[in-house]
Design a protein around this motif. Structure first.
Motif, PDB file in Angstrom:
ATOM      1  N   TYR A 166      29.854  43.696   8.736  1.00  0.00           N
ATOM      2  CA  TYR A 166      30.451  44.890   8.122  1.00  0.00           C
ATOM      3  C   TYR A 166      30.476  44.783   6.593  1.00  0.00           C
ATOM      4  O   TYR A 166      30.258  45.777   5.895  1.00  0.00           O
ATOM      5  N   LEU A 185      34.744  50.593   8.544  1.00  0.00           N
ATOM      6  CA  LEU A 185      33.520  50.483   9.338  1.00  0.00           C
ATOM      7  C   LEU A 185      33.820  49.975  10.746  1.00  0.00           C
ATOM      8  O   LEU A 185      33.203  50.430  11.724  1.00  0.00           O
ATOM      9  N   ARG A 186      34.751  49.049  10.858  1.00  0.00           N
ATOM     10  CA  ARG A 186      35.128  48.544  12.188  1.00  0.00           C
ATOM     11  C   ARG A 186      35.710  49.674  13.044  1.00  0.00           C
ATOM     12  O   ARG A 186      35.381  49.818  14.216  1.00  0.00           O
ATOM     13  N   GLN A 188      35.286  52.972  12.703  1.00  0.00           N
ATOM     14  CA  GLN A 188      34.250  53.950  13.029  1.00  0.00           C
ATOM     15  C   GLN A 188      33.314  53.435  14.122  1.00  0.00           C
ATOM     16  O   GLN A 188      32.901  54.189  15.014  1.00  0.00           O
ATOM     17  N   THR A 189      32.995  52.158  14.049  1.00  0.00           N
ATOM     18  CA  THR A 189      32.122  51.550  15.061  1.00  0.00           C
ATOM     19  C   THR A 189      32.790  51.570  16.431  1.00  0.00           C
ATOM     20  O   THR A 189      32.178  51.950  17.441  1.00  0.00           O
ATOM     21  N   TYR A 192      32.997  55.148  17.834  1.00  0.00           N
ATOM     22  CA  TYR A 192      31.698  55.642  18.311  1.00  0.00           C
ATOM     23  C   TYR A 192      31.348  55.011  19.656  1.00  0.00           C
ATOM     24  O   TYR A 192      30.861  55.702  20.571  1.00  0.00           O
ATOM     25  N   CYS A 221      36.501  46.886  22.461  1.00  0.00           N
ATOM     26  CA  CYS A 221      36.578  47.796  21.314  1.00  0.00           C
ATOM     27  C   CYS A 221      37.826  47.546  20.479  1.00  0.00           C
ATOM     28  O   CYS A 221      37.793  47.644  19.243  1.00  0.00           O
ATOM     29  N   GLY A 231      29.896  40.696  14.813  1.00  0.00           N
ATOM     30  CA  GLY A 231      29.171  41.857  15.320  1.00  0.00           C
ATOM     31  C   GLY A 231      27.710  41.536  15.561  1.00  0.00           C
ATOM     32  O   GLY A 231      27.131  40.705  14.862  1.00  0.00           O
ATOM     33  N   GLU A 235      26.697  46.644  17.736  1.00  0.00           N
ATOM     34  CA  GLU A 235      27.493  47.182  16.638  1.00  0.00           C
ATOM     35  C   GLU A 235      26.605  47.774  15.544  1.00  0.00           C
ATOM     36  O   GLU A 235      26.948  48.798  14.935  1.00  0.00           O
ATOM     37  N   ALA A 238      25.590  51.190  16.699  1.00  0.00           N
ATOM     38  CA  ALA A 238      26.680  52.151  16.513  1.00  0.00           C
ATOM     39  C   ALA A 238      26.820  52.531  15.040  1.00  0.00           C
ATOM     40  O   ALA A 238      26.993  53.703  14.698  1.00  0.00           O
ATOM     41  N   LEU A 239      26.709  51.558  14.159  1.00  0.00           N
ATOM     42  CA  LEU A 239      26.826  51.820  12.722  1.00  0.00           C
ATOM     43  C   LEU A 239      25.715  52.741  12.225  1.00  0.00           C
ATOM     44  O   LEU A 239      25.937  53.605  11.368  1.00  0.00           O
TER      45      LEU A 239
END
Length: 300
Positions: A166, A185-186, A188-189, A192, A221, A231, A235, A238-239
């Motif tokens: 991240y 970012l974690r 949001q990942t 998602y 999650c 990650g 991950e 997903a990002l």
């Protein structure tokens, strides 16, 4: 009486030296326990501090021992020793002198021992250096450097603390003028992946080989979002969707991976580096930057 006093002084000094050693050992343990897990920079600083403390104590104690030894060989005491030998045959005195001259002092013995230990230490360092040059870590490092050179890039070190993926992505976004944080970012990942569970659940398995249940997936999650867990490609996938960007993963073994290339809105690709052997804690991600820029020590 003088001999008894000298012996008493030596015993007292040895006892004090042992006490100082124990106190230093306690201090060393306290310093080691203060190192945050995975913080290599702090570990290096603490290690250097410990080496300095040990060296200072060695020098101090050796100096005190030499001073004590010199006081037990004062001219007056030497004279007394010579006087006690007046009734001994001259041949015996010569032999005694020769034995005394050839016998190394305690201080010399300590110096010889220290020199031998230093010699052995240097030998171990040389052997380790040779092993490192031929080892997988150095081969991987040189291969990645060559790949980045062709791209006009250089490595940008990311702290090895569980957040490397991240933080590497954050650094890439920062170079494109977008600010982001490890926490954002974690989250949001994780969000998602929850919203697209069917795309990720089949690729997650337990240690015994069983597929994750929905409950297992939710725990996964939560861990991803709240804790500094490492990650991987799931991950990254997903990002790429969250950020609408493709991610190129440079690696020493095989060609680079492009993740998110199929996305409709993937622009301004991000580039990170995957290391399999470079870090003792396991796999790791670093970022990159143009070679023309000055290298910054570390991004956290």
């Amino acid at each position: 009486m003088a001999d008894d006093e000298g012996l008493s002084n030596e015993v007292n000094l040895q006892q004090r030296h042992r006490k100082e050693r124990k106190e230093l050992q306690a201090q060393v343990q306290k310093l080691k326990h203060s190192i945050p897990k995975g913080d290599k920079r702090k570990k290096k600083e603490i290690t250097e501090q410990i080496v300095k403390l040990e060296a200072e104590l060695d020098q101090k104690q050796e100096k005190e021992l030499e001073e004590l030894e010199s006081t037990t060989n004062e001219p007056s005491k030497v004279a007394e020793q010579l006087e006690s030998l007046t009734t001994v045959d001259s041949d015996d005195v010569d032999v005694a002198h020769k034995v005394k001259e050839n016998k190394p002092s305690r201080a010399q013995k300590r110096r010889d021992k220290k020199a031998q230990e230093e010699k052995e230490r240097e030998k171990r360092i040389q052997e380790e250096t040779i092993n490192n040059l031929m080892g997988s870590r150095n081969v991987e490092s040189e291969t990645i450097k060559a790949i980045l050179d062709k791209k006009g890039l250089q490595l940008f070190e990311i702290a090895s603390d569980g957040n490397c993926l991240y933080n590497a992505i954050c650094h890439q976004l920062q170079q494109q003028g977008t600010e982001a944080s490890n926490d954002s970012l974690r989250k949001q990942t994780a969000d998602y992946m929850r919203a697209h569970q069917d795309d990720f659940l089949p690729f997650l398995t337990k240690d015994n080989g069983d597929i994750y249940t929905s409950e297992d997936f939710e725990k996964y999650c939560v861990e991803l979002e709240k804790r500094p867990v490492w990650g991987g490609q799931l991950e990254v996938k997903a990002l790429s969707h969250v950020l609408h960007k493709s991610v190129e993963i440079v690696q020493a073994e095989g060609s680079s991976l492009i993740i998110g290339e199929e996305g409709k809105h993937c622009d301004s690709p991000l580039c990170i580096v995957y290391h399999r052997h470079a870090y003792g804690l396991g796999e790791h991600y670093n970022s990159v930057q143009p070679k023309s820029e000055e290298t910054v020590d570390e991004f956290t």
